[in-house]
Design an enzyme around this catalytic site. Structure first.
Site, PDB file in Angstrom:
ATOM      1  CG  ASP A 253      -2.056   0.999   1.105  1.00 21.87           C
ATOM      2  OD1 ASP A 253      -2.393   1.387  -0.032  1.00 21.87           O
ATOM      3  OD2 ASP A 253      -2.607   1.397   2.142  1.00 21.87           O
TER       4      ASP A 253
ATOM      5  CG  HIS B  51      -0.562   2.082  -9.237  1.00 23.11           C
ATOM      6  ND1 HIS B  51      -0.724   1.726  -7.906  1.00 23.11           N
ATOM      7  CD2 HIS B  51      -1.642   2.834  -9.560  1.00 23.11           C
ATOM      8  CE1 HIS B  51      -1.879   2.242  -7.470  1.00 23.11           C
ATOM      9  NE2 HIS B  51      -2.441   2.924  -8.440  1.00 23.11           N
TER      10      HIS B  51
ATOM     11  CG  LEU C 291       9.811 -16.532  -4.112  1.00 28.15           C
ATOM     12  CD1 LEU C 291       9.859 -16.513  -2.592  1.00 28.15           C
ATOM     13  CD2 LEU C 291      10.092 -15.126  -4.640  1.00 28.15           C
TER      14      LEU C 291
HETATM   15  C1  IPE Z   1      -5.365  -2.686  -0.158  1.00 27.42           C
HETATM   16  O1  IPE Z   1      -5.061  -1.351  -0.342  1.00 27.42           O
HETATM   17  C2  IPE Z   1      -5.327  -3.404  -1.474  1.00 27.42           C
HETATM   18  C3  IPE Z   1      -4.026  -3.504  -2.132  1.00 27.42           C
HETATM   19  C4  IPE Z   1      -2.885  -3.126  -1.652  1.00 27.42           C
HETATM   20  C5  IPE Z   1      -4.045  -4.132  -3.413  1.00 27.42           C
HETATM   21  P1  IPE Z   1      -6.198  -0.229  -0.460  1.00 27.42           P
HETATM   22  O2  IPE Z   1      -5.489   1.042  -0.587  1.00 27.42           O
HETATM   23  O3  IPE Z   1      -7.155  -0.592  -1.531  1.00 27.42           O
HETATM   24  O4  IPE Z   1      -6.929  -0.350   0.955  1.00 27.42           O
HETATM   25  P2  IPE Z   1      -7.911   0.666   1.674  1.00 27.42           P
HETATM   26  O5  IPE Z   1      -8.977   1.011   0.693  1.00 27.42           O
HETATM   27  O6  IPE Z   1      -7.112   1.871   2.066  1.00 27.42           O
HETATM   28  O7  IPE Z   1      -8.396  -0.074   2.871  1.00 27.42           O
HETATM   29  C1  IPE Z   2      -1.731   0.194  -3.310  1.00 29.27           C
HETATM   30  O1  IPE Z   2      -1.439   1.553  -3.356  1.00 29.27           O
HETATM   31  C2  IPE Z   2      -1.913  -0.405  -4.677  1.00 29.27           C
HETATM   32  C3  IPE Z   2      -3.305  -0.718  -5.010  1.00 29.27           C
HETATM   33  C4  IPE Z   2      -4.315  -0.703  -4.194  1.00 29.27           C
HETATM   34  C5  IPE Z   2      -3.570  -1.071  -6.391  1.00 29.27           C
HETATM   35  P1  IPE Z   2      -2.592   2.636  -3.323  1.00 29.27           P
HETATM   36  O2  IPE Z   2      -2.951   2.959  -4.727  1.00 29.27           O
HETATM   37  O3  IPE Z   2      -3.713   2.196  -2.464  1.00 29.27           O
HETATM   38  O4  IPE Z   2      -1.837   3.844  -2.668  1.00 29.27           O
HETATM   39  P2  IPE Z   2      -2.446   4.913  -1.656  1.00 29.27           P
HETATM   40  O5  IPE Z   2      -2.967   4.152  -0.475  1.00 29.27           O
HETATM   41  O6  IPE Z   2      -3.544   5.635  -2.386  1.00 29.27           O
HETATM   42  O7  IPE Z   2      -1.293   5.789  -1.318  1.00 29.27           O
HETATM   43 MG    MG Z   3      -4.123   2.473  -0.501  1.00 22.42          MG
END
Ligand code: IPE
Ligand code: IPE
Ligand code: MG
Length: 246
Positions: free
Chosen positions: A17, A34, A128
């Protein structure tokens, strides 16, 4: 000391995240975060290989991430297809077996073919196992496992559900890491996390480096995994020969 974690984790799972915030802080579009996240995953895979960790499971796209703006969702689909084409050769040469975990029906045919091809190309590898959870949700997994049992008329027991889960090919994660500072599970491994140790890192996923991984593993090693027992039950049995010699 079978339940104490002097040994490192055999299975690490990560909620990757913080990509969006990483990009926004640099005045870049979220998709740039990303992309940086894919590089971070490559580094993490190499670090796990170096540390002889046999299983790594990562959360790349949740069942709920469809609720994001359409251009971000399509950007993520595009990035998945591109990354597969780019990364599979090095995954093959590094002995990585790639497995995708999640609901595939909702994905485009092009993406589905890419996933199947990548799995086929890496199926013979065993250094892995890299499980990429994509269009995955812990609730989806429990429901699809129950559905399988119901359709076969099998009794719904813990063991039977366990065998029907999408991650039945690996043991439950010993350590679950979430980067990006949030302390929640966001529908990740609901069933498999029953006894996982949790570690939360403030680092955004693109910044999560070997030192941050080692910090998580170090924290894990310091935990006492009791699995419902008392601490005293886990203490090593006194060796009678040692006692006599003393
Ligand atoms: C969780 O992250 C999902 C992934 C890392 C793929 P999110 O950014 O979607 O989670 P929330 O919405 O903050 O809980
Ligand atoms: C996690 O990073 C990746 C996915 C959920 C695809 P985020 O896109 O949720 O990044 P933040 O939380 O907005 O910084
Ligand atoms: Mg996020």
């Amino acid at each position: 000391m079978a339940n104490q974690t002097s040994a490192g984790p055999s299975h690490i799972a990560i909620v990757m995240d913080g990509n969006g915030r990483w990009a926004t802080r640099r005045f870049l579009p979220r998709i740039a975060g990303h992309k940086q996240g894919v590089d971070s995953l490559n580094r993490c895979v190499r670090a796990c290989i170096d540390r002889h960790i046999p299983v790594l499971t990562v959360f790349a796209f949740s069942s709920e991430n469809w609720n994001r703006p359409a251009d971000e969702v399509s950007g993520l689909m595009e990035l998945l297809a591109m990354s597969l084409a780019r990364e599979v050769p090095s995954l093959v040469s590094n002995g990585v077996q790639l497995r995708f975990v999640g609901e595939r029906q909702q994905l485009s045919e092009r993406v589905r073919e890419g996933l199947a091809q990548a799995e086929l190309s890496t199926a013979g590898n065993s250094r892995l196992i890299l499980n990429v959870c994509f269009n995955y949700g812990g609730r989806w997994d429990i429901a699809q496992a129950a559905q399988q049992l119901a359709s076969r008329g099998e009794p719904i027991t813990e063991q039977a559900l366990d065998r029907a889960m999408a991650l039945a090919h690996v043991p439950d994660p010993d350590l679950i890491i979430r980067t990006g500072g949030e302390q929640r599970i966001s529908n990740f491994l609901l069933w498999q996390a029953a006894y996982s140790e949790l570690h939360f890192s403030d680092k955004l996923w693109p910044e999560f480096d070997e030192a941050a991984l080692d910090e998580a593993i170090g924290a894990y090693r310091g935990r006492e995994r009791r699995f419902g027992k008392t601490s005293a039950q886990l203490a090593p049995a006194v060796d009678r020969h040692d006692t006599k010699a003393a």
